[in-house]
Design a protein around this motif. Structure first.
Motif, PDB file in Angstrom:
ATOM      1  N   ASP A  76       1.277 -22.546   2.336  1.00 20.89           N
ATOM      2  CA  ASP A  76       2.488 -23.079   1.712  1.00 20.89           C
ATOM      3  C   ASP A  76       2.360 -22.977   0.190  1.00 20.89           C
ATOM      4  O   ASP A  76       1.396 -23.483  -0.384  1.00 20.89           O
ATOM      5  CB  ASP A  76       2.666 -24.549   2.127  1.00 20.89           C
ATOM      6  CG  ASP A  76       4.016 -25.103   1.699  1.00 20.89           C
ATOM      7  OD1 ASP A  76       4.367 -24.954   0.512  1.00 20.89           O
ATOM      8  OD2 ASP A  76       4.715 -25.676   2.546  1.00 20.89           O
ATOM      9  N   HIS A  78       3.521 -24.582  -2.085  1.00 21.66           N
ATOM     10  CA  HIS A  78       3.415 -25.868  -2.799  1.00 21.66           C
ATOM     11  C   HIS A  78       2.071 -26.553  -2.581  1.00 21.66           C
ATOM     12  O   HIS A  78       1.810 -27.606  -3.157  1.00 21.66           O
ATOM     13  CB  HIS A  78       4.539 -26.817  -2.343  1.00 21.66           C
ATOM     14  CG  HIS A  78       5.891 -26.249  -2.575  1.00 21.66           C
ATOM     15  ND1 HIS A  78       6.679 -25.750  -1.569  1.00 21.66           N
ATOM     16  CD2 HIS A  78       6.570 -26.053  -3.725  1.00 21.66           C
ATOM     17  CE1 HIS A  78       7.799 -25.283  -2.079  1.00 21.66           C
ATOM     18  NE2 HIS A  78       7.760 -25.458  -3.380  1.00 21.66           N
ATOM     19  N   SER A  79       1.258 -25.964  -1.699  1.00 20.28           N
ATOM     20  CA  SER A  79      -0.022 -26.625  -1.414  1.00 20.28           C
ATOM     21  C   SER A  79      -0.986 -26.364  -2.560  1.00 20.28           C
ATOM     22  O   SER A  79      -0.888 -25.371  -3.284  1.00 20.28           O
ATOM     23  CB  SER A  79      -0.608 -26.128  -0.090  1.00 20.28           C
ATOM     24  OG  SER A  79      -1.141 -24.821  -0.258  1.00 20.28           O
ATOM     25  N   TYR A  83      -2.233 -22.975  -4.745  1.00 19.29           N
ATOM     26  CA  TYR A  83      -2.316 -23.035  -6.213  1.00 19.29           C
ATOM     27  C   TYR A  83      -3.699 -22.572  -6.690  1.00 19.29           C
ATOM     28  O   TYR A  83      -3.836 -21.779  -7.612  1.00 19.29           O
ATOM     29  CB  TYR A  83      -2.032 -24.477  -6.644  1.00 19.29           C
ATOM     30  CG  TYR A  83      -2.362 -24.830  -8.092  1.00 19.29           C
ATOM     31  CD1 TYR A  83      -1.341 -25.000  -9.036  1.00 19.29           C
ATOM     32  CD2 TYR A  83      -3.679 -25.026  -8.517  1.00 19.29           C
ATOM     33  CE1 TYR A  83      -1.641 -25.344 -10.355  1.00 19.29           C
ATOM     34  CE2 TYR A  83      -3.975 -25.360  -9.826  1.00 19.29           C
ATOM     35  CZ  TYR A  83      -2.958 -25.514 -10.739  1.00 19.29           C
ATOM     36  OH  TYR A  83      -3.260 -25.845 -12.041  1.00 19.29           O
ATOM     37  N   ASN A 163       6.680 -34.765  -9.645  1.00 23.46           N
ATOM     38  CA  ASN A 163       6.178 -33.545  -9.011  1.00 23.46           C
ATOM     39  C   ASN A 163       7.285 -32.740  -8.333  1.00 23.46           C
ATOM     40  O   ASN A 163       7.047 -31.601  -7.931  1.00 23.46           O
ATOM     41  CB  ASN A 163       5.065 -33.889  -8.014  1.00 23.46           C
ATOM     42  CG  ASN A 163       3.805 -34.363  -8.728  1.00 23.46           C
ATOM     43  OD1 ASN A 163       3.819 -34.577  -9.935  1.00 23.46           O
ATOM     44  ND2 ASN A 163       2.719 -34.524  -8.005  1.00 23.46           N
ATOM     45  N   SER A 164       8.493 -33.306  -8.241  1.00 22.63           N
ATOM     46  CA  SER A 164       9.588 -32.587  -7.571  1.00 22.63           C
ATOM     47  C   SER A 164       9.973 -31.324  -8.330  1.00 22.63           C
ATOM     48  O   SER A 164      10.584 -30.420  -7.774  1.00 22.63           O
ATOM     49  CB  SER A 164      10.813 -33.495  -7.388  1.00 22.63           C
ATOM     50  OG  SER A 164      11.361 -33.812  -8.644  1.00 22.63           O
ATOM     51  N   MET A 166       8.187 -28.983  -8.963  1.00 29.15           N
ATOM     52  CA  MET A 166       7.498 -27.855  -8.312  1.00 29.15           C
ATOM     53  C   MET A 166       8.157 -27.486  -6.975  1.00 29.15           C
ATOM     54  O   MET A 166       7.802 -26.494  -6.366  1.00 29.15           O
ATOM     55  CB  MET A 166       6.037 -28.224  -8.004  1.00 29.15           C
ATOM     56  CG  MET A 166       5.304 -28.892  -9.126  1.00 29.15           C
ATOM     57  SD  MET A 166       4.858 -27.682 -10.377  1.00 29.15           S
ATOM     58  CE  MET A 166       3.750 -28.644 -11.396  1.00 29.15           C
ATOM     59  N   PHE A 167       9.050 -28.324  -6.482  1.00 32.11           N
ATOM     60  CA  PHE A 167       9.694 -28.105  -5.177  1.00 32.11           C
ATOM     61  C   PHE A 167      11.170 -27.795  -5.406  1.00 32.11           C
ATOM     62  O   PHE A 167      11.709 -28.088  -6.476  1.00 32.11           O
ATOM     63  CB  PHE A 167       9.568 -29.369  -4.315  1.00 32.11           C
ATOM     64  CG  PHE A 167       8.155 -29.698  -3.902  1.00 32.11           C
ATOM     65  CD1 PHE A 167       7.695 -29.386  -2.629  1.00 32.11           C
ATOM     66  CD2 PHE A 167       7.286 -30.321  -4.794  1.00 32.11           C
ATOM     67  CE1 PHE A 167       6.383 -29.690  -2.246  1.00 32.11           C
ATOM     68  CE2 PHE A 167       5.972 -30.624  -4.417  1.00 32.11           C
ATOM     69  CZ  PHE A 167       5.531 -30.306  -3.135  1.00 32.11           C
ATOM     70  N   VAL A 173       9.389 -33.036  -1.274  1.00 32.19           N
ATOM     71  CA  VAL A 173       8.100 -33.537  -1.768  1.00 32.19           C
ATOM     72  C   VAL A 173       7.470 -34.406  -0.675  1.00 32.19           C
ATOM     73  O   VAL A 173       8.100 -35.361  -0.210  1.00 32.19           O
ATOM     74  CB  VAL A 173       8.269 -34.389  -3.062  1.00 32.19           C
ATOM     75  CG1 VAL A 173       6.901 -34.803  -3.613  1.00 32.19           C
ATOM     76  CG2 VAL A 173       9.074 -33.641  -4.112  1.00 32.19           C
TER      77      VAL A 173
END
Ligand code: GLP
Length: 251
Positions: A76, A78-79, A83, A163-164, A166-167, A173
């Motif tokens: 994923d 976003h994981s 990253y 942190n949203s 990044m999504f 999130v």
């Protein structure tokens, strides 16, 4: 605590990367503690560049990460595993067999047990750290205590909102994360801590100014670490009055 005030974020990243490379060059099989978020990205870019220039060799290191979202698998985007592969592991030749990151798609309780078995046996040589807008380190959110070991946390609305970015949507999130405890962070032999941007001002004031150590702002525990270097740029530094025991230097 030592505070280094730099002229720019880029310089901060170079300095932090230099600290990590120094540890690896002294001890090839170091255990490196890594963090995620936007702040460490330029640090990883510097490490990749140093690696390409032959200034550091990561082939002998092992790594451990602070945290991961519960529910996201390693593929994923976003994981935090994704990253780390994108920003460092795949570019610096760090084999995944030497990497420990919470598995977001595993049973969270079993995962916590696996990670704590690892951290009981291993001591981090240098831990890279950033800070959340509410002062969290890893995903140790404001609460009434400091956790010692890896554990499962419910993310606060403030962290989810921050942190949203990044999504695609706030609803994407994850609600929960697995994080290293503050106790394990504090057991790292050295800590290099980076903060950029005005949104981190409140947290950094609480950490650097003469204020109480409190689990409501988890990063304040770093006041008690024996070898913690905090690197911030002069724009942020101008707004902070460090406590007398903080050793301040400028680049
Ligand atoms: C996340 C991570 C933290 C990180 C924080 C700040 O919440 N769990 O380890 O320090 O983000 O990230 P950024 O550097 O993007 O502000």
């Amino acid at each position: 605590m030592r505070l280094v005030i730099t002229k720019s974020d880029e310089e901060s990243a170079r300095l932090a990367a230099g600290c990590i490379a120094e540890v690896v060059n002294e001890k090839r099989d170091s255990l490196l503690g890594f963090a995620t978020g936007s702040t460490p990205e330029p640090v990883y870019a510097q490490l990749v560049a140093m690696c390409a220039r032959g200034e550091v060799d990561f082939s002998g290191v092992r790594t451990v990460n602070l945290d991961e979202y519960v529910g996201l698998n390693a593929e994923d985007p976003h994981s935090y595993m994704y990253y780390m592969r994108k920003n460092l592991f795949d570019k610096a030749g760090i084999d995944l067999s030497r990497v420990t990151i919470p598995r977001g798609d595993a049973d969270p309780e079993e995962e916590v047990r696996r990670l704590n078995a690892f951290s009981d046996k291993n001591n981090i040589d240098i831990q890279l750290l950033g800070v959340g807008v509410n002062g969290h380190i890893g995903f140790n959110e404001p609460c009434d205590c400091f956790y010692n070991k890896y554990h499962i946390v419910t993310l606060t609305e403030k962290t989810k909102k921050s942190n949203s970015r990044m999504f695609s949507r706030m609803e994407d999130v994850p609600e929960r994360a697995i994080t290293m405890g503050v106790g394990d962070i504090m057991r790292a032999k050295r800590i290099v801590f980076l903060a950029n941007g005005i949104e981190k001002l409140d947290a950094m004031k609480a950490i650097l100014e003469p204020r109480d150590v409190t689990p409501r702002i988890q990063g304040t525990i770093l006041k008690f670490h024996q070898d913690c270097k905090i690197i911030i740029d002069k724009v942020l530094a101008e707004l902070i009055n460090p406590a007398p025991e903080v050793e301040v230097s400028y680049t």
